[in-house]
Design a protein around this motif. Sequence first.
Motif, short mmCIF file in Angstrom:
data_model
loop_
_atom_site.label_atom_id
_atom_site.label_comp_id
_atom_site.label_asym_id
_atom_site.label_seq_id
_atom_site.Cartn_x
_atom_site.Cartn_y
_atom_site.Cartn_z
N VAL A 153 61.86 110.79 56.56
CA VAL A 153 62.89 110.52 57.56
C VAL A 153 63.48 109.13 57.40
O VAL A 153 64.63 108.89 57.77
CB VAL A 153 62.32 110.70 58.99
N THR A 154 62.70 108.19 56.87
CA THR A 154 63.21 106.84 56.68
C THR A 154 62.26 106.06 55.78
O THR A 154 61.15 106.53 55.46
CB THR A 154 63.36 106.11 58.03
N SER A 155 62.69 104.86 55.37
CA SER A 155 61.86 103.96 54.58
C SER A 155 61.63 102.67 55.37
O SER A 155 62.51 102.24 56.15
CB SER A 155 62.54 103.63 53.25
N LEU A 156 60.47 102.08 55.19
CA LEU A 156 60.12 100.83 55.86
C LEU A 156 59.59 99.85 54.82
O LEU A 156 59.07 100.26 53.76
CB LEU A 156 59.06 101.08 56.94
N PHE A 157 59.72 98.56 55.11
CA PHE A 157 59.21 97.54 54.20
C PHE A 157 58.10 96.77 54.89
O PHE A 157 58.26 96.34 56.05
CB PHE A 157 60.32 96.57 53.77
N LEU A 158 56.96 96.61 54.23
CA LEU A 158 55.82 95.89 54.77
C LEU A 158 55.76 94.52 54.13
O LEU A 158 55.68 94.41 52.89
CB LEU A 158 54.53 96.67 54.53
N SER A 159 55.82 93.48 54.97
CA SER A 159 55.75 92.11 54.48
C SER A 159 54.32 91.65 54.41
O SER A 159 53.40 92.28 54.93
CB SER A 159 56.56 91.19 55.40
N SER A 160 54.06 90.54 53.76
CA SER A 160 52.69 90.03 53.60
C SER A 160 52.19 89.49 54.92
O SER A 160 52.96 89.07 55.78
CB SER A 160 52.67 88.92 52.55
N GLY A 161 50.86 89.47 55.08
CA GLY A 161 50.24 88.97 56.31
C GLY A 161 50.03 90.10 57.29
O GLY A 161 50.74 91.09 57.31
N SER A 162 48.97 89.94 58.11
CA SER A 162 48.65 90.96 59.11
C SER A 162 49.12 90.50 60.47
O SER A 162 49.35 89.33 60.70
CB SER A 162 47.14 91.23 59.15
N GLN A 163 49.26 91.46 61.35
CA GLN A 163 49.75 91.16 62.69
C GLN A 163 48.68 90.51 63.52
O GLN A 163 47.54 90.90 63.47
CB GLN A 163 50.20 92.46 63.37
#
Length: 928
Positions: free
Chosen positions: A918-928
């Motif tokens: 349905v869509t694409s997402l980008f995961l950046s470095s570091g945790s929440q």
Amino acid sequence: MRCISVFRTSRSEITMRAAALVVIFVAFAIRVYRLDGVGLEGDEAFSIQTAYSSFSSILRLTSTAEPHPPLYYLFLHAWYPLAGTSEFALRFPSLIANVLTVAFLFKVADLFSWRAAGLVGAVLLTLNPYQVWYAQEARMYASVALFGLMAIYFALRTFQQATLRHMGFYAIFMLLGLYSHYYAFFLFLFTNTLLLWGIWRGGWSRRAVVYWLAIQLTIAVLYLPWLAFANKIVSSYAPFKRGTVDLIAIVKQSLTYYSLGLSVPADEGFRLSFGFLVIILIGLWFAGHDGHRYPAWFRRWFVLGYLLLPTTLGLMVSLLRPMFAPRYLMVSAPAFYMVLGLGLVGLYRKASLLGVVSVLLLVLTQGFSLYNHFYNYGYAKTDFREAVTYIERHAQHGDAIILDGWSQTLQFWYYQRLRAKEPIPSYLFPLGEPDGWQLAAQRLDEIMAKHRGIWLLDYDVAAYDPQHLVETHLAINYYQVVSARVGLNRVVYYASAPPTLNFTPLNISYEQEALLKGLSLDATSVRPGDILHLALHWQVGNKTARDYAVSWRLVDQEGRTVWQRDARPASGFFPSNRWAPGEEVVDRYGMPVPSFLPPGQYSLMIVVYDKVSGEASELRRDGQTLPRGPVRLAQIRVLDAPPLTALYDPATTPYQVNFSFEGLNLLGFGLDGENCRPGDTITVKLLWQLTKDSDQDYQMLARLIADNGEAVWQKTEVLGTSWFPTSRWRQGRTLMTYLDVRVPARASTGDYTLLLELKANRLVDKTFSGFPKVKVRARKRDFNIPRIAYSKEARFGSSIELLGYDLKTAPDEPIKGGQTVHLTLYWRALSQMDDSYKVFTHLIGADGQIYGQKDSVPLDGKAPTDGWIPGEVLADTYDIVVRPEAPTGKYELEVGFYQPEQAKRIPLADGSGDSLVVTSLFLSSGSQ
């Protein structure tokens, strides 16, 4: 006119006597009701244990250790051989004494012409829960109240007419009171002030004075030697530090108890007792204005002295030694209710409406407390009997009992040593040696080596083993099978270690905090009622603050959980938040195989979850993430063999019935899902017992009927299982079967009737209709397309259309590890479906691995697809947690449908596959 007056007086006399007889009868009825409803408490068990000893032993005990004189124990010593040792027989003398106290209250009041007050006071004494409590207790308190009142009666008769007969009866009952309880001595002082005033006023002859002196000498001769003999207990019982007695608390407690008993909350009872106190003060005032046979000051002194002198002297003694308890004031209890009667009658004569309201207030509050006394289990004296009875019913040959606390020994002696036909071996902790706690672990191991298992009575343990050292050792080193709440107590069973255990490696990691290395299991084939000895072997990784629990389950071939019990490691005595990194932990557990299980193959499964949140832990094996939920550990075969005596048999059902059909009895049933939604499955548990062998395979026809009489669902199946039908059942066997009732997904809101028709052959059938109504509440349906943030059209098969989605996180906004992605999918039903599918949502990384997942029946289980109506639109929300270790990069969010039972997906209508990105997402470095 004189004849009419005499006639009226006689009629009034008859009415008063009839009312008195009614009150006495009611007093007896209340006290005999459930006289043996609860077991003996510790003091009562002490009474019969003392009485069970020899005459000399009773005298020795009461003169050196027991703070009460010997009369009551000597009486029981003679009584129980005649009446028996049942709770009813042992308590019956106290009942009679308390009822006679009600009767003599009338007689004493009559001496002062206080008949109305005596009647009202007798009613309050009759209803008072504190009086009922001790009328139903095998102790001396009811009898000392009676002896004191009878001594008072004959003292007053002596005051009126100083005859040797009256003085003799006075001496007899005073001595009975003195030998029943030491507080009777305070009453002795009070009665002598009355008689001395009679001598002083000059109304006695010289012979009467001589008689009185002889009576006093007789009492002294018959009682003072006992005081000298029992000087040790009289002078030194329970030494304590002076100044530690809270006299105000004692007075508050006494006022509450004698007003409303022990069966109301303490604070509420004390506030309500102020109403009784006000009536008492009014009664003391009216004592001088009512009656005509004695001077006003004498009447006031009588009620004041009878009521308060023993109390005051008891409090003064308590300043020197702790010899005060509210029950000790039973010697003056009749005065409390007599003065209440005086207050209510006097108030009624001054203001009738206020008097009536006051009577209702006192009667209703006492009635409420009396109701609690009989029916609120939280106010029960004790339920030790229930705990021992539970053990006797479930214990097997080779079992033993451990008492962790000396206060249990008296009741245990009564129920196990005196009453039980086959006493079970028992052991007492704490040990009596100076280093008893150091030796406890060794002694426990020795006991476990000698027995198949032990029953632990968790009764008053906090007073003797506040750290639960005994149970901690048992929980860590042995196999807890039963932890049952029996009334207010807990009964625990620990099985000894089996000779051998077979180890199965598992190597499953939980939340990167612990590794489940394997399972130890003693057998895979068991008889019903047997015990499975299990052990989980953990290798601790990182230190965790979480408190894990394990849900152990036995699942049948249809996927139903037939037995489940949740427990923390070592039954909570060694929780996971106390595990040290690198430590190896063995968590032992005993699973009782229910005796009602039909033979067959079952799956042993566990769920490890966070005790606080209730969420199942994430499991990984060989680098792969496993679905959250039950993990199968082993296959267990339940043999077709006569069941063993069950240690714990949860075969009780919420509904008990007695439905018979061709030698087959339906004993009870349970409904899991009485209130449900369309599409839900209701599991019906049916408990059966075969009264005679049968060569037939019975069948069941179950139907769900709507209000209009239409059968919206029906199903025919063999009773039992296909591999164990009724033709293989044996006479006397009790078995649990299950029936899955599927509520149609398109069912409308309403109450439905469930019918179960049993068939033995074509000519014989019978219908059971005793199930409660099945309440179905349908969800609200929407056929309008809402505003959708992102349009994304696709069709799954020919029945489901995706209209688009909403995403709280914008597609161009980066996400982080540990973050929750909130996704809402908009579906439209195109045609009717016959199967229920789950939606899967996967967050897939560049390496093809799943780094976030949420699967569910649409609308969080509320809208199964086989209940969709063509044209309706559903907004279906999923919260997808990104795994914390997910690497930086691009991810695809894909969705689809699958059928859990067959693991079959619905393909896309365009033939491009069985899932949709349905869509694409980008995961950046570091945790929440």
